[in-house]
Design an enzyme around this catalytic site. Structure first.
Site, PDB file in Angstrom:
ATOM      1  N   GLY A   1       6.400   9.233 -15.305  1.00 16.01           N
ATOM      2  CA  GLY A   1       6.937   8.429 -16.412  1.00 16.01           C
ATOM      3  C   GLY A   1       7.756   9.285 -17.359  1.00 16.01           C
TER       4      GLY A   1
ATOM      5  N   GLY B   1       3.721  13.230 -16.368  1.00 15.12           N
ATOM      6  CA  GLY B   1       3.982  12.857 -14.971  1.00 15.12           C
ATOM      7  C   GLY B   1       5.330  12.237 -14.699  1.00 15.12           C
TER       8      GLY B   1
ATOM      9  N   GLY C   1       3.050   5.111 -20.163  1.00 19.17           N
ATOM     10  CA  GLY C   1       2.645   6.348 -19.497  1.00 19.17           C
ATOM     11  C   GLY C   1       3.804   7.313 -19.335  1.00 19.17           C
TER      12      GLY C   1
ATOM     13  N   SER D   1       1.312   1.447  -5.730  1.00 19.13           N
ATOM     14  CA  SER D   1       0.999   2.537  -4.793  1.00 19.13           C
ATOM     15  C   SER D   1       0.889   1.984  -3.374  1.00 19.13           C
ATOM     16  CB  SER D   1      -0.336   3.176  -5.194  1.00 19.13           C
ATOM     17  OG  SER D   1      -0.708   4.166  -4.267  1.00 19.13           O
TER      18      SER D   1
ATOM     19  N   TYR E   1      -9.058   2.032  -7.635  1.00 15.56           N
ATOM     20  CA  TYR E   1      -7.641   2.364  -7.819  1.00 15.56           C
ATOM     21  C   TYR E   1      -6.784   1.465  -6.919  1.00 15.56           C
ATOM     22  CZ  TYR E   1      -3.300   5.121  -7.697  1.00 15.56           C
ATOM     23  OH  TYR E   1      -1.986   5.521  -7.772  1.00 15.56           O
TER      24      TYR E   1
END
Ligand SMILES: NC(=O)c1ccc[n+]([C@@H]2O[C@H](COP(=O)([O-])OP(=O)(O)OC[C@H]3O[C@@H](n4cnc5c(N)ncnc54)[C@H](OP(=O)(O)O)[C@@H]3O)[C@@H](O)[C@H]2O)c1
Length: 274
Positions: A18, A16, A12, A144, A167
């Site tokens: 990454g 973003g 990723g 997260s 998520y």
């Protein structure tokens, strides 16, 4: 940060946080293995790295919503590289990505569990020989603070589905896997830690979710870099960080029986137990 001679894979990294981490590592001299699905975005980053004249970028496309995609990525990296110093499992989809309906992966698994957790689980195991051969080496799982305990009677959330629950379950799964893998890897020279990079960074998944960003990509990126290369965390393993600080995850992460159950299920779903 000196990364000359080091090879780093960041899933990723076409977008973003990454992307930020990949660019920073390259500017410190690393050979950065960029991953994502979008060729154009990957090219833009590789060009940027080339222009700066430090480090190196190689793009590996793979769709992690299929276990075959994850396998092919690990095979391509293993075939081409003799070392892997850091593996950052960062690719992910947000709680609101692709709308509110429950979706499944190519293998029929709940999509967030598949992309955010299962693909990284499989990649870590398939890349372990390379990581062990490059020890001391590190794995960083980008999780997260959004965490929801796994209901082992309905891991694929066929009842009471919501994107945020899916998520949060996938993110706690990453943290549980981190603790479990750290125990397995004790003494191997490979460490593994997980983190919440920062809250609502200004990235695609946050913007697409209609959420107003409250953190910068730099804040979250620096927290990831801290676990990936920071001297003060060298040798530490199995930990969860909130940004730069060590933190406590959801209680289920510290439940050994739950971790064992998740491991058995993950080995079975990925075909690694065969
Ligand atoms: N943003 C936040 O505030 C926040 C907070 C806590 C944790 N995190 C975590 O940080 C990580 C990065 O998030 P971000 O905010 O930087 O997200 P982002 O900007 O949306 O980027 C997501 C990255 O994951 C890749 N990706 C998504 N689905 C994929 C798939 N099926 N196969 C392969 N690659 C895929 C994307 O590749 P493409 O270019 O191909 O789309 C992109 O490179 C995630 O794990 C996220 O859960 C973020």
């Amino acid at each position: 940060m000196k990364m000359d001679g080091k090879t780093v894979l960041i899933t990723g990294s076409t977008d973003g946080v990454g992307r930020y981490v990949a660019a920073r590592l390259a500017s410190a001299g690393a050979k950065v293995l960029i991953h994502g699905r979008d060729k154009e975005r990957a090219k833009a980053l590789a060009d940027e790295i080339r222009r700066k004249g430090r480090g190196e970028a190689v793009f590996y496309p793979a769709d992690l919503s299929s276990l075959t995609g994850a396998r092919q990525l690990a095979e391509a990296v293993t075939a081409k590289h003799e070392r892997l110093d850091v593996f950052i499992s960062n690719a992910g989809i947000g709680s609101r990505t692709l709308g509110p309906e429950r979706r499944t992966s190519a293998d029929g698994h709940e999509l967030r569990f598949a992309v955010n957790y299962l693909a990284g689980f499989l990649l870590a195991y398939l890349l372990l020989p390379l990581l062990k051969a490059s020890a001391p080496s590190r794995i960083v799982n980008v999780a997260s603070l959004g965490q929801h305990p796994i209901d082992f009677d309905d891991v694929m959330i066929t009842k009471g589905y919501s994107g945020s629950r899916a998520y949060a379950q996938s993110k706690l799964s990453q943290i549980m896997f981190t603790i479990d893998l750290a125990n397995e890897l004790r003494g191997s020279g490979v460490t593994v830690n997980s983190l919440h990079p920062a809250t609502y960074m200004n990235t695609t998944m946050v913007r697409e979710g209609g959420i107003t960003p409250i953190s910068t990509v730099e804040q979250g990126g620096e927290a990831i870099l801290h676990l990936a290369v920071g001297d003060d965390v060298a040798g530490n393993s199995g930990l969860f960080f909130n940004g730069m600080q060590q933190a406590h995850a959801n209680a289920q992460a510290y439940d050994e029986a739950a971790r064992k159950r998740l491991r058995a299920l993950s080995l079975e779903l990925t075909g690694l137990s065969a």
